[in-house]
Scaffold this motif. Structure first.
Motif, PDB file in Angstrom:
ATOM      1  N   ASP A  44       0.819  -1.215   0.000  1.00  0.00           N
ATOM      2  CA  ASP A  44       0.000   0.000   0.000  1.00  0.00           C
ATOM      3  C   ASP A  44       0.851   1.262   0.000  1.00  0.00           C
ATOM      4  O   ASP A  44       0.559   2.214  -0.738  1.00  0.00           O
ATOM      5  CB  ASP A  44      -0.944   0.018   1.197  1.00  0.00           C
TER       6      ASP A  44
ATOM      7  N   GLU B 213       3.962   1.660  -1.037  1.00  0.00           N
ATOM      8  CA  GLU B 213       4.623   1.811  -2.327  1.00  0.00           C
ATOM      9  C   GLU B 213       3.621   2.270  -3.386  1.00  0.00           C
ATOM     10  O   GLU B 213       3.944   3.119  -4.226  1.00  0.00           O
ATOM     11  CB  GLU B 213       5.310   0.517  -2.742  1.00  0.00           C
ATOM     12  N   ALA B 214       2.409   1.747  -3.330  1.00  0.00           N
ATOM     13  CA  ALA B 214       1.373   2.170  -4.272  1.00  0.00           C
ATOM     14  C   ALA B 214       1.016   3.640  -4.076  1.00  0.00           C
ATOM     15  O   ALA B 214       0.807   4.374  -5.047  1.00  0.00           O
ATOM     16  CB  ALA B 214       0.136   1.289  -4.132  1.00  0.00           C
TER      17      ALA B 214
ATOM     18  N   SER C 205       1.546   6.315  -7.003  1.00  0.00           N
ATOM     19  CA  SER C 205       0.398   7.081  -7.488  1.00  0.00           C
ATOM     20  C   SER C 205       0.565   8.574  -7.210  1.00  0.00           C
ATOM     21  O   SER C 205       0.210   9.405  -8.051  1.00  0.00           O
ATOM     22  CB  SER C 205      -0.903   6.551  -6.889  1.00  0.00           C
TER      23      SER C 205
ATOM     24  N   PHE D  86      -3.770   4.914  -7.533  1.00  0.00           N
ATOM     25  CA  PHE D  86      -3.460   4.069  -6.379  1.00  0.00           C
ATOM     26  C   PHE D  86      -3.955   2.649  -6.618  1.00  0.00           C
ATOM     27  O   PHE D  86      -3.239   1.672  -6.359  1.00  0.00           O
ATOM     28  CB  PHE D  86      -4.082   4.643  -5.103  1.00  0.00           C
TER      29      PHE D  86
ATOM     30  N   ALA E 148      -1.687   1.020  -9.195  1.00  0.00           N
ATOM     31  CA  ALA E 148      -0.365   0.767  -8.612  1.00  0.00           C
ATOM     32  C   ALA E 148      -0.428  -0.364  -7.594  1.00  0.00           C
ATOM     33  O   ALA E 148       0.474  -1.203  -7.534  1.00  0.00           O
ATOM     34  CB  ALA E 148       0.191   2.040  -7.967  1.00  0.00           C
ATOM     35  N   LYS E 149      -1.497  -0.414  -6.807  1.00  0.00           N
ATOM     36  CA  LYS E 149      -1.619  -1.475  -5.806  1.00  0.00           C
ATOM     37  C   LYS E 149      -1.726  -2.840  -6.476  1.00  0.00           C
ATOM     38  O   LYS E 149      -1.069  -3.799  -6.053  1.00  0.00           O
ATOM     39  CB  LYS E 149      -2.827  -1.235  -4.896  1.00  0.00           C
ATOM     40  N   CYS E 150      -2.525  -2.937  -7.527  1.00  0.00           N
ATOM     41  CA  CYS E 150      -2.623  -4.215  -8.260  1.00  0.00           C
ATOM     42  C   CYS E 150      -1.270  -4.592  -8.848  1.00  0.00           C
ATOM     43  O   CYS E 150      -0.870  -5.761  -8.792  1.00  0.00           O
ATOM     44  CB  CYS E 150      -3.675  -4.103  -9.369  1.00  0.00           C
ATOM     45  N   SER E 151      -0.563  -3.620  -9.391  1.00  0.00           N
ATOM     46  CA  SER E 151       0.757  -3.882  -9.967  1.00  0.00           C
ATOM     47  C   SER E 151       1.748  -4.342  -8.911  1.00  0.00           C
ATOM     48  O   SER E 151       2.525  -5.280  -9.138  1.00  0.00           O
ATOM     49  CB  SER E 151       1.299  -2.631 -10.657  1.00  0.00           C
ATOM     50  N   MET E 152       1.739  -3.703  -7.754  1.00  0.00           N
ATOM     51  CA  MET E 152       2.659  -4.071  -6.689  1.00  0.00           C
ATOM     52  C   MET E 152       2.342  -5.462  -6.151  1.00  0.00           C
ATOM     53  O   MET E 152       3.244  -6.223  -5.821  1.00  0.00           O
ATOM     54  CB  MET E 152       2.640  -3.045  -5.550  1.00  0.00           C
TER      55      MET E 152
END
Length: 136
Positions: free
Chosen positions: A74, A76-77, A81, A121, A124-128
């Protein structure tokens, strides 16, 4: 995979706040058409911000109470973002300043900052998550 208690609590806090936001955004837009005074218009137009504050509170609480990996994902996301969103609005501002793009009303730009951040966000969260799953 069963949902953890921290995430159940988040959903119990998030969905009512978002429902309140939807109701208040429509109500305030309608109500603004009937108001003349500056103070009354300011109060009514800010009403939808109240449930958004509860959404932010729910997000902070879920991040605080997650395990270390979830918190890392979270945070990092959020950094990604925030960086992409700020960079995007910065470059957009440069293009507006150079008169490369037509100048929109300020409200048309400002109203999109939070939704764009939240959308970025989510991406990015899905990617992380995918990144950390592939590197386990």
């Amino acid at each position: 995979m069963a949902m953890r208690a921290v995430h159940k609590r988040y959903l119990r806090e998030f969905f009512p706040a978002m429902a309140g936001y939807v109701v208040l955004i429509f109500a305030s837009v309608y109500w603004l058409k009937t108001l003349d005074g500056t103070l009354a218009r300011a109060v009514v137009t800010l009403l939808p911000a109240i449930p958004i504050a509860f959404v932010i509170r729910a997000m902070v609480r879920v991040i605080r109470d997650q395990d270390e990996l979830e918190r890392r994902i979270d945070l990092e996301a959020i950094a990604i973002s925030g960086g992409i969103g700020c960079f995007g609005f910065f470059t957009y501002g440069l293009l507006l300043n150079a008169k490369v793009l037509a100048m929109p009303p300020a409200a048309a730009v400002a109203i999109w900052v939070f939704p764009i951040f939240m959308g970025l966000f989510g991406i990015a969260k899905c990617s992380m998550r995918l990144y950390y799953r592939s590197h386990e």
